[in-house]
Design a protein around this motif. Structure first.
Motif, PDB file in Angstrom:
ATOM      1  N   LEU A 373     -14.719  42.158  -2.438  1.00  0.00           N
ATOM      2  CA  LEU A 373     -15.357  41.647  -3.646  1.00  0.00           C
ATOM      3  C   LEU A 373     -15.647  40.165  -3.435  1.00  0.00           C
ATOM      4  N   THR A 374     -16.921  39.812  -3.272  1.00  0.00           N
ATOM      5  CA  THR A 374     -17.308  38.413  -3.094  1.00  0.00           C
ATOM      6  C   THR A 374     -17.883  37.889  -4.399  1.00  0.00           C
ATOM      7  N   LEU A 375     -17.477  36.677  -4.773  1.00  0.00           N
ATOM      8  CA  LEU A 375     -17.848  36.105  -6.059  1.00  0.00           C
ATOM      9  C   LEU A 375     -18.561  34.772  -5.871  1.00  0.00           C
ATOM     10  N   ALA A 376     -19.621  34.560  -6.621  1.00  0.00           N
ATOM     11  CA  ALA A 376     -20.337  33.284  -6.616  1.00  0.00           C
ATOM     12  C   ALA A 376     -19.771  32.404  -7.724  1.00  0.00           C
ATOM     13  N   ASP A 377     -19.416  31.165  -7.385  1.00  0.00           N
ATOM     14  CA  ASP A 377     -18.869  30.261  -8.397  1.00  0.00           C
ATOM     15  C   ASP A 377     -19.830  30.159  -9.572  1.00  0.00           C
ATOM     16  N   PRO A 378     -19.307  30.185 -10.806  1.00  0.00           N
ATOM     17  CA  PRO A 378     -20.189  30.195 -11.980  1.00  0.00           C
ATOM     18  C   PRO A 378     -20.874  28.861 -12.252  1.00  0.00           C
ATOM     19  N   ARG A 379     -20.557  27.825 -11.453  1.00  0.00           N
ATOM     20  CA  ARG A 379     -21.138  26.496 -11.681  1.00  0.00           C
ATOM     21  C   ARG A 379     -21.946  26.058 -10.464  1.00  0.00           C
ATOM     22  N   VAL A 380     -22.921  25.186 -10.701  1.00  0.00           N
ATOM     23  CA  VAL A 380     -23.716  24.586  -9.636  1.00  0.00           C
ATOM     24  C   VAL A 380     -23.684  23.078  -9.822  1.00  0.00           C
ATOM     25  N   SER A 381     -23.390  22.355  -8.738  1.00  0.00           N
ATOM     26  CA  SER A 381     -23.340  20.901  -8.807  1.00  0.00           C
ATOM     27  C   SER A 381     -24.742  20.320  -8.930  1.00  0.00           C
ATOM     28  N   VAL A 397     -23.001  32.147 -19.015  1.00  0.00           N
ATOM     29  CA  VAL A 397     -21.765  32.586 -18.354  1.00  0.00           C
ATOM     30  C   VAL A 397     -20.936  31.357 -18.017  1.00  0.00           C
ATOM     31  N   ASP A 398     -19.842  31.155 -18.770  1.00  0.00           N
ATOM     32  CA  ASP A 398     -18.971  30.023 -18.483  1.00  0.00           C
ATOM     33  C   ASP A 398     -17.818  30.479 -17.593  1.00  0.00           C
ATOM     34  N   VAL A 399     -16.896  29.581 -17.318  1.00  0.00           N
ATOM     35  CA  VAL A 399     -15.793  29.872 -16.404  1.00  0.00           C
ATOM     36  C   VAL A 399     -14.934  31.029 -16.920  1.00  0.00           C
ATOM     37  N   ASP A 400     -14.611  31.021 -18.211  1.00  0.00           N
ATOM     38  CA  ASP A 400     -13.773  32.092 -18.767  1.00  0.00           C
ATOM     39  C   ASP A 400     -14.469  33.454 -18.676  1.00  0.00           C
ATOM     40  N   ASP A 401     -15.768  33.460 -18.965  1.00  0.00           N
ATOM     41  CA  ASP A 401     -16.529  34.713 -18.844  1.00  0.00           C
ATOM     42  C   ASP A 401     -16.513  35.208 -17.405  1.00  0.00           C
ATOM     43  N   ALA A 405     -14.911  38.750 -16.127  1.00  0.00           N
ATOM     44  CA  ALA A 405     -15.737  39.758 -15.458  1.00  0.00           C
ATOM     45  C   ALA A 405     -15.213  40.076 -14.065  1.00  0.00           C
ATOM     46  N   ALA A 406     -14.705  39.044 -13.356  1.00  0.00           N
ATOM     47  CA  ALA A 406     -14.173  39.255 -12.005  1.00  0.00           C
ATOM     48  C   ALA A 406     -12.920  40.122 -12.038  1.00  0.00           C
ATOM     49  N   VAL A 407     -12.032  39.866 -13.013  1.00  0.00           N
ATOM     50  CA  VAL A 407     -10.819  40.669 -13.138  1.00  0.00           C
ATOM     51  C   VAL A 407     -11.174  42.107 -13.491  1.00  0.00           C
ATOM     52  N   GLU A 408     -12.134  42.280 -14.382  1.00  0.00           N
ATOM     53  CA  GLU A 408     -12.557  43.632 -14.759  1.00  0.00           C
ATOM     54  C   GLU A 408     -13.103  44.387 -13.551  1.00  0.00           C
ATOM     55  N   GLU A 409     -13.940  43.718 -12.741  1.00  0.00           N
ATOM     56  CA  GLU A 409     -14.491  44.370 -11.551  1.00  0.00           C
ATOM     57  C   GLU A 409     -13.390  44.700 -10.555  1.00  0.00           C
ATOM     58  N   GLN A 427      -6.506  31.795  -8.560  1.00  0.00           N
ATOM     59  CA  GLN A 427      -5.148  32.107  -9.029  1.00  0.00           C
ATOM     60  C   GLN A 427      -5.198  32.995 -10.268  1.00  0.00           C
ATOM     61  N   ARG A 428      -6.122  32.697 -11.160  1.00  0.00           N
ATOM     62  CA  ARG A 428      -6.222  33.491 -12.386  1.00  0.00           C
ATOM     63  C   ARG A 428      -6.609  34.938 -12.067  1.00  0.00           C
ATOM     64  N   ILE A 429      -7.473  35.094 -11.090  1.00  0.00           N
ATOM     65  CA  ILE A 429      -7.878  36.446 -10.689  1.00  0.00           C
ATOM     66  C   ILE A 429      -6.734  37.147  -9.965  1.00  0.00           C
ATOM     67  N   ALA A 430      -6.043  36.405  -9.084  1.00  0.00           N
ATOM     68  CA  ALA A 430      -4.944  37.000  -8.315  1.00  0.00           C
ATOM     69  C   ALA A 430      -3.842  37.512  -9.230  1.00  0.00           C
ATOM     70  N   GLU A 431      -3.545  36.775 -10.269  1.00  0.00           N
ATOM     71  CA  GLU A 431      -2.438  37.144 -11.149  1.00  0.00           C
ATOM     72  C   GLU A 431      -2.670  38.461 -11.886  1.00  0.00           C
TER      73      GLU A 431
END
Length: 529
Positions: A373-381, A397-401, A405-409, A427-431
């Motif tokens: 499962l590869t995830l794109a960071d929700p923010r762009v500098s 789509v903010d950080v919490d969203d 969504a990542a945990v659900e997937e 860490q939030r996803i790992a937990e």
């Protein structure tokens, strides 16, 4: 006796006609045999140029037969590189005519010029892309032209054979009438066709015999740089001081590459021959030399794929996309799984997709025997546009969203590995405990293995990598690393779930070390607290 003399007087005439007919047939046969090759030669000369993207710029590539140089924008910039084609006893030089946008080749923007320094310091990947485009151009057009002419000849031959077959089936008297009909027109068509083929072959011969040879005199302004030996003329000579930003060709990454070869030669990074092996790196931020080393490592260990977890570039400008080509060149085309970071803008994602990289779509997929499962960071500098913050990658789509969504997937698909850029979000996803392993970064320094208790009392594993560009903050440094640069080689056993990691470290003195494999996941015992 008089009658016999008349017959004898006709024999030289008949013999002459017979000889002329044989000569004509021989000429036609030779012409037909040579025509496909002649068409192939002319196709190379007349074909439209190929296109290749170098540092975000479209470069046209036109092979030129008989030339012993490569020329950029006419003869403004000339290099001695050229190819050579062996055609039996004939050897033909093949040079290149490259077309570029001057405003992008020699930009006024100082920041853009600094990006190009790294490209010029190691132009091998760009040169390889140009050569590949030239080879494809020559091969595709020569084959296409030869096949078209040959197919036409075969089709015409089949029609003639079919006509003869029909005539043979007719009564002789009727066949004579049919054969005599439009005989002059047929002769005219044959003569015109043969004359056209001969003209084609003469033009091809002229093309093969043409020579555009010159001795390249390197411009003094480029002495000591990676472009030494390049001749510049005309207006280019007036603006060439831009190239003074080039450092003398650095041997630093040459030394690093040699040291990498030495240490990986005997390193046991693959714990079992059936393991899935992948190289994980992130945070290059324009360090093109370390892109080379990451790609080279993937080749040496025969990695199944490369996982890149973000911040390939600094400003996310198209001109920085040459790092993609560098990784591909030195990894010899090893597949890349790309999880974009904050600095990886849509322009970089488009360039990566165009090169065949798998850009994260926030969905689990199979890579060999591994579910990833590869995830794109929700923010762009916004640093590339002189901003100081970030904007959402996807509107709404903010950080919490994103985390939700990542945990659900992850909980729906139960992937072996989750890869993303930011260790805080990782860490939030790992937990959640819905995956075996989370790999992330954005910490500059390597943290390694971290264990967390999951809501069901099990254990979750997060592995945070360091900066492959040797950074300790967000300031770009495209030259030799000034701090330790690290990346990992992971070995994963799909059956047991055992995961081990070997850490590759490059130091500012060009030394390279590879650690003994570190156990990240202990296979079936991973759920023990």
């Amino acid at each position: 006796m008089k009658g016999w003399g008349a017959v004898a007087s006709h024999r030289p005439v008949a013999t002459a006609r017979s000889a002329a007919k044989v000569a004509g047939l021989l000429l036609i046969g030779i012409t037909l045999l040579v025509a496909p090759a002649a068409a192939a030669v002319l196709a190379v000369q007349l074909a439209p140029p190929a296109h290749v993207e170098i540092a975000g710029q479209d470069v046209t590539v036109r092979p030129v037969l008989g030339r012993n140089t490569t020329q950029v924008a006419g003869d403004a910039i000339t290099r001695p590189e050229h190819g050579r084609i062996e055609l039996g006893p004939i050897a033909v030089d093949v040079g290149l005519d490259l077309g570029v946008d001057w405003n992008r080749l020699i930009p006024e923007d100082k920041q853009t010029r600094q990006y190009l320094v790294a490209l010029f310091d190691d132009p091998s990947p760009a040169i390889a892309s140009i050569r590949s485009a030239a080879r494809r151009q020559v091969l595709s057009w020569t084959v296409a032209a030869a096949v078209v002419v040959l197919a036409t000849e075969v089709a015409v031959g089949a029609l003639l054979w079919q006509r003869r077959k029909k005539l043979a089936a007719m009564p002789p008297s009727l066949a004579d009438v049919v054969s005599a009909h439009n005989s002059r027109l047929r002769r005219l068509v044959v003569v015109t066709a043969v004359a056209s083929l001969i003209a084609l072959e003469l033009m091809a011969g002229h093309t093969l015999l043409h020579r555009d040879e010159r001795v390249v005199v390197g411009s003094p302004a480029l002495a000591g740089t990676s472009l030494a030996g390049t001749q510049v003329e005309g207006l280019v000579a007036d603006v060439i001081p831009f190239l003074a930003v080039l450092r003398p060709h650095s041997t630093f990454y040459d030394q690093v590459s040699d040291n990498l070869d030495s240490v990986l030669r005997d390193a046991a990074v693959r714990t079992d021959e059936d393991d899935v092996l992948f190289v994980e790196a992130e945070d290059l931020e324009d360090v093109n030399g370390m892109a080379r080393i990451v790609g080279r490592a993937a080749t040496l260990v025969e990695a199944d794929f490369i996982s890149f977890s973000g911040d390939l570039t600094f400003a996310g400008k198209p001109v920085e996309s040459y790092l993609i080509d560098t990784i591909d060149y030195y990894s010899q085309g090893t597949p890349v799984e790309f999880s974009p970071g904050l600095h990886d803008t849509p322009a970089i994602l488009r360039a990566a997709t165009a090169r065949g990289w798998h850009v994260a779509d926030n969905r689990t997929h199979q890579v060999g025997d591994v579910s990833l499962l590869t995830l794109a960071d929700p923010r762009v500098s916004t640093v590339g546009n002189f901003g100081a913050g970030t904007v959402p990658r996807d509107n709404g789509v903010d950080v919490d969203d994103f985390v939700e969504a990542a945990v659900e997937e992850a909980c729906d698909s139960r992937p072996d590995v989750v890869v993303l850029h930011d260790h805080v979000l990782g860490q939030r996803i790992a937990e959640s405990g819905c995956q075996d392993l989370v790999i992330d970064g954005r910490s500059f320094r390597r943290i390694g293995v971290q264990r967390y208790l999951t809501p069901d009392g099990g254990a979750a594993i997060e592995y945070t990598v360091g900066s492959a560009g040797g950074h300790v903050d967000t300031r770009p440094n495209p030259g030799p690393v000034q701090h330790r640069a690290t990346f990992e080689v992971f070995s994963l056993d799909p059956e047991s779930g055992l995961v081990q990691a070997s850490v590759v470290t490059v130091r500012p003195d060009a030394s390279v070390t590879v650690s003994e494999p570190i156990v990240v996941l202990e296979g079936q015992s991973v759920d023990e607290p």
